[in-house]
Design an enzyme around this catalytic site. Sequence first.
Site, PDB file in Angstrom:
ATOM      1  N   HIS A  21     -21.381  23.426 -66.068  1.00 18.11           N
ATOM      2  CA  HIS A  21     -21.426  24.824 -65.656  1.00 18.11           C
ATOM      3  C   HIS A  21     -22.503  25.608 -66.396  1.00 18.11           C
ATOM      4  CE1 HIS A  21     -17.646  23.703 -63.888  1.00 18.11           C
ATOM      5  NE2 HIS A  21     -17.448  24.896 -63.386  1.00 18.11           N
ATOM      6  N   GLU A  43     -20.574  26.349 -50.853  1.00 16.26           N
ATOM      7  CA  GLU A  43     -21.968  26.797 -50.996  1.00 16.26           C
ATOM      8  C   GLU A  43     -22.865  26.207 -49.924  1.00 16.26           C
ATOM      9  OE1 GLU A  43     -20.008  27.513 -54.875  1.00 16.26           O
ATOM     10  OE2 GLU A  43     -20.063  25.823 -53.464  1.00 16.26           O
TER      11      GLU A  43
END
Length: 360
Positions: free
Chosen positions: A163, A94
């Site tokens: 998450h 990312e």
Amino acid sequence: MTTLPMIETEIHPAVDNPALPDFVAESELPSRDGDRIIQYREALREAMSEEMRKDKRVFLLGEEVAQYSGAYKISQGMLEEFGEERIIDTPISENGFAGMAISAAMMGLRPIVEFMSWSFSFVAADPILNNAPKMLYMSGGQFGCPIVFRGNDGAGGQLASTHSWCVEALYANVPGLKMAIPSNPYDAKGLLKTAINDPDPVFFLESERMLGDKAHVPEEEYYIPFGRARLAREGDAITLVSFGRPVNFCLEAAEKLSEEGIEVDVLDMRAIRPLDIESIIERVKVTNKVLVVDQSWPFASIASEVVTQICERCFDWLDAPPQRLNTEDVPTPYAKGLEYNYLPNPDRIYAAVKAMVGVR
């Protein structure tokens, strides 16, 4: 090796800010028999595809967005239409692909960066928070950053603490960015089309739990401006202010309350940067009570900011202290039942409203 799309274009600094397309009315078009009903994920796909057909500068990149058609099948079919130079699979990095996209935006392209989850965006925190929102300011207006960061935000259903991040309170604190959090397929399409055309970086927060939601989304083109809330339900007992997935929790609680003669406002903020505080004030003047429902943790949350602005702007119109309902102040649990009770669910909203309006 992934490369930037080779698109013939001039450099378009931030001062090149063409007017956005015309907007439709602030609430959704009325649904009629025979209207088209599509999923939230399909609305997102349509928004991106429509803007990519108009503007060669727009491209999509992220993990599994091309060959796999997206981890959640949002970009299904887009590789076949637009090709590998505009639908780009990236490594699991990312920080790398977000930084690359920001550079592309500075040079005139209009990237859409898909994070599989906003929980993974922390890996890219330096480029997306320390560079993209500040670029226009630091360059004295020479370089803007017309980029969209989008992906799933919040608890996705037993994905546990690492998450299930809700990033809105953390990221909205940074000046120079805009943040949209749609609660339904209609708004998802209209807001995303606006985001892609915006000259500033836009953080677009979706929810994995809503991707299969279906609603009326007209075939005719439309855009929804940032900073204009939607009155999703009208009442006079209390105003519920929310955004994103919890709007649907509010509407569910409102239905149950209505059966007991308690009619509540539900105000969907749509975007929190910019925040439509004027619409909140308008509804507080009608109901004189307000509950802000927010899926962020309570300390320094979006709800905290909204309550503060209500107290600053319309204190004299309040018949009771404004209150907020957040997730519990603990890491997101994995167990299904615990996760439900952790969230600002319809049962908690129902109980909070009953307490605020003095009904047991």
